[in-house]
Enzyme design. Sequence first.
Site, PDB file in Angstrom:
ATOM      1  N   PHE A 138     -65.509  -3.328 -32.817  1.00  0.00           N
ATOM      2  CA  PHE A 138     -66.507  -4.388 -33.012  1.00  0.00           C
ATOM      3  C   PHE A 138     -67.514  -4.454 -31.755  1.00  0.00           C
ATOM      4  O   PHE A 138     -66.895  -4.414 -30.679  1.00  0.00           O
ATOM      5  CB  PHE A 138     -65.651  -5.949 -33.242  1.00  0.00           C
ATOM      6  CG  PHE A 138     -66.826  -6.948 -33.243  1.00  0.00           C
ATOM      7  CD1 PHE A 138     -67.431  -7.167 -34.670  1.00  0.00           C
ATOM      8  CD2 PHE A 138     -67.107  -7.800 -32.172  1.00  0.00           C
ATOM      9  CE1 PHE A 138     -68.416  -8.193 -34.813  1.00  0.00           C
ATOM     10  CE2 PHE A 138     -67.963  -8.643 -32.524  1.00  0.00           C
ATOM     11  CZ  PHE A 138     -68.776  -9.149 -33.656  1.00  0.00           C
ATOM     12  N   ASP A 223     -66.877  -0.737 -23.911  1.00  0.00           N
ATOM     13  CA  ASP A 223     -67.272  -2.191 -24.609  1.00  0.00           C
ATOM     14  C   ASP A 223     -66.020  -2.778 -24.086  1.00  0.00           C
ATOM     15  O   ASP A 223     -65.015  -3.112 -24.619  1.00  0.00           O
ATOM     16  CB  ASP A 223     -67.584  -2.349 -26.052  1.00  0.00           C
ATOM     17  CG  ASP A 223     -67.452  -3.689 -26.288  1.00  0.00           C
ATOM     18  OD1 ASP A 223     -67.458  -4.576 -25.738  1.00  0.00           O
ATOM     19  OD2 ASP A 223     -68.226  -3.738 -27.473  1.00  0.00           O
ATOM     20  N   LYS A 252     -68.247 -12.194 -22.849  1.00  0.00           N
ATOM     21  CA  LYS A 252     -67.414 -13.602 -22.820  1.00  0.00           C
ATOM     22  C   LYS A 252     -67.020 -14.178 -21.711  1.00  0.00           C
ATOM     23  O   LYS A 252     -67.564 -15.132 -21.535  1.00  0.00           O
ATOM     24  CB  LYS A 252     -66.104 -12.764 -23.905  1.00  0.00           C
ATOM     25  CG  LYS A 252     -66.453 -12.644 -25.153  1.00  0.00           C
ATOM     26  CD  LYS A 252     -65.285 -12.341 -26.187  1.00  0.00           C
ATOM     27  CE  LYS A 252     -65.870 -12.256 -27.657  1.00  0.00           C
ATOM     28  NZ  LYS A 252     -66.243 -11.185 -28.137  1.00  0.00           N
TER      29      LYS A 252
HETATM   30  C1  PLP Z   1     -67.386 -10.606 -28.996  1.00  0.00           C
HETATM   31  C2  PLP Z   1     -67.585  -9.029 -28.804  1.00  0.00           C
HETATM   32  C3  PLP Z   1     -68.942  -8.745 -28.779  1.00  0.00           C
HETATM   33  C4  PLP Z   1     -70.193  -9.287 -29.131  1.00  0.00           C
HETATM   34  O1  PLP Z   1     -70.427 -10.494 -28.316  1.00  0.00           O
HETATM   35  P1  PLP Z   1     -71.513 -11.621 -28.588  1.00  0.00           P
HETATM   36  O2  PLP Z   1     -71.278 -12.471 -27.418  1.00  0.00           O
HETATM   37  O3  PLP Z   1     -70.944 -12.496 -29.869  1.00  0.00           O
HETATM   38  O4  PLP Z   1     -72.650 -10.935 -28.980  1.00  0.00           O
HETATM   39  C5  PLP Z   1     -68.890  -7.172 -28.714  1.00  0.00           C
HETATM   40  N1  PLP Z   1     -68.050  -6.526 -28.428  1.00  0.00           N
HETATM   41  C6  PLP Z   1     -66.681  -6.808 -28.253  1.00  0.00           C
HETATM   42  C7  PLP Z   1     -65.639  -6.059 -27.977  1.00  0.00           C
HETATM   43  C8  PLP Z   1     -66.528  -8.355 -28.518  1.00  0.00           C
HETATM   44  O5  PLP Z   1     -65.160  -8.672 -28.381  1.00  0.00           O
END
Ligand code: PLP
Length: 397
Positions: A138, A223, A252
């Site tokens: 994700f 990420d 986050k």
């Molecule tokens: C939450 C998340 C995102 C997206 O972040 P947003 O602030 O909602 O755009 C991207 N990568 C990972 C691994 C995430 O957990």
Amino acid sequence: MNSEQWIAKADKYIMKTYGRYPIVPVRGEGSILWDVDGKRYLDFLAGVAVNNLGHCHPKVVAALQHQAAELIHCSNYYHIPSQIELAEILCSHSFADKAFFCNSGAEANEAAIKLARKYSREKYGPERYEIITAVESFHGRTMATVSATGQEKVQRFFDPLLHGFKHVPFDDAAALEAAVNPTTCAIMLEPIQGEGGVNIPSSGYLREVRSICDRHGLILILDEVQVGMGRTGKLFAYEHFGISPDIMTLAKALAGGAPIGTMLARDEYAAAFTPGTHGSTFGGNPLVTAAAVATVRTLLEDGLLNRAEEMGEYLQGELELLKKKYPVILEVRGIGLMIGMKLSIPGGDIVKKGHDRGVLLNVTHDTVLRFVPALTVTKQEVNEMIGILDGILAEIR
Ligand SMILES: *Cc1c(COP(=O)(O)O)cnc(C)c1O
């Protein structure tokens, strides 16, 4: 207004992008949230791994209050002391040399994708643009990050997706290497998959990925939007795996709940972003970066990394004891306070029963309960949650 009245109004005015639970939180402290009707909840979701310092940590509140009265926003046409300080702290505690700031995880990943493409185009030519990512990954909800994400449920309805992404099974270095071709410029992975069900790679996987990148001249993008910022017991999750990336994204938990994202990179790659090639109006503004500086300092100074490791072990141990009692629990897995509990049944009912009994749980990937509490969570709070979860599991077995 009470929660019923707020929910009726939400129904009328808020787009239904989320299947929201009927809870209206209005105040928080540490791992406790109170709703508008005064009901208390023990929070084991922590704003989806955002409130790593707990709700309304006094140091973050003070930083926001102070900065709000000094300067909230001035634009990136000027230099911003708290942004510079934050970049220095992040770079001095990581592999990175430079930081770019934006407002969310998706934007941080967008920036990483753009940087990888620009660097590769300039070094190797326009045929080298493809980014390999993992199935069940994700990376966000913008068009490029939806294209990068390896989940059909995130992608459907939005064709045509952005060209130039390929998905391979997570934790399979051979499949990854087989997918590399002359158009490949980068590999982008979560070190531990979050939304995909708290999937932890086998030891050695990320080292193999690093070596594939080195052998083929590919950029390794990690990420760490969800797993960074102390959640796993180290400031960054990659530190567990004996490697470092070339580019990393964070968001986050970085600013204690204020909206922020960042992309960190080694100088060689960072140099590809020259004036005018990328930007963000709000990115790294004085208000959010003041909150982020306070957040990161608190994480480092208050022993919270060790605490995440210790409380993670404690919570995992307690969950393992439940697993012995209830066969619906197939597996407990996690590092630090990034913990998943794989069930043989969908987890939605357990979450709802948790809400009735005053605990905020989360289910991801349908059958995985995800525990991502504040790193400040106490043993008593863990025990209280475990007691409630035990009661719920006893009913549904
Ligand atoms: C939450 C998340 C995102 C997206 O972040 P947003 O602030 O909602 O755009 C991207 N990568 C990972 C691994 C995430 O957990």
